[in-house]
Design a protein around this motif. Structure first.
Motif, PDB file in Angstrom:
ATOM      1  N   HIS A 194       0.834  -1.201   0.000  1.00  0.00           N
ATOM      2  CA  HIS A 194       0.000   0.000   0.000  1.00  0.00           C
ATOM      3  C   HIS A 194       0.875   1.261   0.000  1.00  0.00           C
ATOM      4  O   HIS A 194       0.630   2.199  -0.775  1.00  0.00           O
ATOM      5  N   SER A 196       4.048   1.498  -0.968  1.00  0.00           N
ATOM      6  CA  SER A 196       4.797   1.566  -2.222  1.00  0.00           C
ATOM      7  C   SER A 196       3.932   2.130  -3.341  1.00  0.00           C
ATOM      8  O   SER A 196       4.400   2.931  -4.176  1.00  0.00           O
ATOM      9  N   ASN A 197       2.674   1.730  -3.377  1.00  0.00           N
ATOM     10  CA  ASN A 197       1.761   2.235  -4.393  1.00  0.00           C
ATOM     11  C   ASN A 197       1.528   3.738  -4.227  1.00  0.00           C
ATOM     12  O   ASN A 197       1.543   4.502  -5.204  1.00  0.00           O
ATOM     13  N   ASP A 198       1.349   4.177  -2.971  1.00  0.00           N
ATOM     14  CA  ASP A 198       1.149   5.605  -2.714  1.00  0.00           C
ATOM     15  C   ASP A 198       2.380   6.416  -3.094  1.00  0.00           C
ATOM     16  O   ASP A 198       2.273   7.506  -3.685  1.00  0.00           O
ATOM     17  N   ALA A 200       4.695   5.599  -5.297  1.00  0.00           N
ATOM     18  CA  ALA A 200       4.834   5.589  -6.754  1.00  0.00           C
ATOM     19  C   ALA A 200       3.892   6.582  -7.419  1.00  0.00           C
ATOM     20  O   ALA A 200       4.211   7.161  -8.475  1.00  0.00           O
ATOM     21  N   ARG A 201       2.729   6.825  -6.797  1.00  0.00           N
ATOM     22  CA  ARG A 201       1.747   7.748  -7.361  1.00  0.00           C
ATOM     23  C   ARG A 201       1.941   9.184  -6.858  1.00  0.00           C
ATOM     24  O   ARG A 201       1.155  10.073  -7.183  1.00  0.00           O
ATOM     25  N   GLY A 202       2.980   9.394  -6.032  1.00  0.00           N
ATOM     26  CA  GLY A 202       3.273  10.733  -5.556  1.00  0.00           C
ATOM     27  C   GLY A 202       2.359  11.223  -4.451  1.00  0.00           C
ATOM     28  O   GLY A 202       2.266  12.436  -4.217  1.00  0.00           O
ATOM     29  N   ARG A 203       1.672  10.329  -3.779  1.00  0.00           N
ATOM     30  CA  ARG A 203       0.772  10.721  -2.705  1.00  0.00           C
ATOM     31  C   ARG A 203       1.539  10.954  -1.409  1.00  0.00           C
ATOM     32  O   ARG A 203       2.574  10.325  -1.162  1.00  0.00           O
ATOM     33  N   THR A 205       2.215  10.481   2.476  1.00  0.00           N
ATOM     34  CA  THR A 205       2.026   9.311   3.329  1.00  0.00           C
ATOM     35  C   THR A 205       2.384   9.646   4.771  1.00  0.00           C
ATOM     36  O   THR A 205       3.255  10.482   5.030  1.00  0.00           O
TER      37      THR A 205
END
Length: 255
Positions: A194, A196-198, A200-203, A205
Motif C-alpha cells: 500500500h 509503495s503504491n502511494d 509511486a503515485r506521488g501521494r 504518506t
C-alpha cells in the motif's frame, strides 16, 4: 533451543554494574528511557549493562565518546530488546561511531546493460549482518533532543539487527510464539504494498516514503514510529501498529 543456550552462556558472566550516579544522570537525557515504568527501566539497565560489557565502541574520524554517550547509545539500542531480552543482542560486537554523516561506497549492477558502476552513499546509520553497527553521533544526539519526531537512528539500525538474526534482512525478524509468523507476513506485506503504491503515485504518506525501499526498510522505519510516534503509526496502519506493540512492548511515547 538456541535462545536457551545463549541465555545459559550469558549467565556465566557478571559484567560490572553501571554506577547509580551515571545511570541517573544519563536517564535524564534519554526521554524514551525516562518515560518507562520502573520494571522496564530496571530491565533496560540490566540489558545496557550487558551491552556495554560485550560490545566494543570505536569512535572514528574525530568522534569523541565519553561514558555518558556510550550509555546513551546502549540505552537506545537495548530499548527494542526489552521484550526479547539479551538474546536479541547476539551475533555482533562492534559499534563504529562517526561524528556525523559518513560515506559508503556501493557497487551497482545494471541487469540490462551488464555495466557495474560505483557510487558513494551518504548515510547516518548502517547495520551489517554479523558485522558492526555504524552510527552518526550528530544524529544520535538529534534524536535525543527531538525524541517524538518519528525518527531514531539507533532504533532503526537495531531493527535491522533483529531482522538479521535469522539471515538476510526481509522484514520478518524471529518472532515470539505469541505472534503468528503468517499474520506478520500478511500484514506487513499488505502495508508495504500500500505504501509503495502511494509513493509511486506521488501521494503524501504518514509513513516516511523511505520505508518503500524494501520490506526490511519498512520494518525499520515503522519500528522508529512505534518508539517515537505510535499514534501516527496507528493511524497509518493499526494492524502493523498492534503487531509491533506485541513484538516490542508498549511505546513510552506520548500519544
Amino acid at each position: 533451543m538456541a535462545g536457551a543456550w545463549w541465555r545459559r552462556w550469558l549467565s556465566r558472566f557478571d559484567p560490572p554494574q553501571i554506577p547509580d550516579s551515571l545511570w541517573r544522570r544519563t536517564l535524564t537525557s534519554c526521554p524514551l528511557a525516562r518515560r518507562l515504568d520502573d520494571d522496564r527501566q530496571h530491565e533496560l539497565r540490566r540489558l545496557a549493562t550487558q551491552f556495554l560489557a560485550r560490545k566494543r565502541f570505536h569512535p572514528l574520524a574525530g568522534a569523541e565518546l565519553d561514558e555518558r554517550l556510550r550509555l546513551l547509545i546502549a540505552m537506545q539500542a537495548c530499548l527494542p530488546a526489552l521484550r526479547q531480552g539479551a538474546v536479541g543482542l547476539r551475533g555482533w560486537r562492534e559499534i563504529l561511531v562517526y561524528p556525523g554523516e559518513f560515506k559508503v561506497r556501493r557497487s551497482h549492477h545494471d541487469e540490462h546493460s551488464g555495466v557495474v558502476s560505483e557510487a558513494d552513499d551518504v548515510l547516518i546509520g548502517e547495520a551489517w549482518e554479523r558485522g558492526p553497527l555504524i552510527l552518526s553521533l550528530a544524529d544520535v544526539q538529534l534524536d535525543l533532543e527531538q525524541p517524538w519526531d518519528g525518527y531514531n537512528v539507533v532504533v532503526h539500525e537495531m531493527a535491522h539487527k533483529f531482522d538479521m538474526l535469522d539471515g538476510a534482512p526481509d522484514g520478518v525478524p524471529p518472532l515470539p510464539e505469541e505472534i503468528s509468523r503468517r499474520d506478520w507476513i500478511v500484514a506487513f506485506q499488505r502495508a508495504y504494498d500500500h505504501l509503495s503504491n502511494d509513493v509511486a503515485r506521488g501521494r503524501e504518506t504518514l509513513i516516511d516514503p523511505y520505508a518503500a525501499e524494501g520490506a526490511d526498510e519498512f520494518f525499520a522505519v515503522t519500528s522508529e514510529l512505534h518508539w517515537s510516534q505510535p499514534g501516527v503509526l496507528k493511524r497509518a496502519d493499526p494492524v502493523v501498529a498492534a503487531l509491533l506493540d506485541a513484538y516490542y512492548g508498549p511505546s513510552p511515547a506520548p500519544c
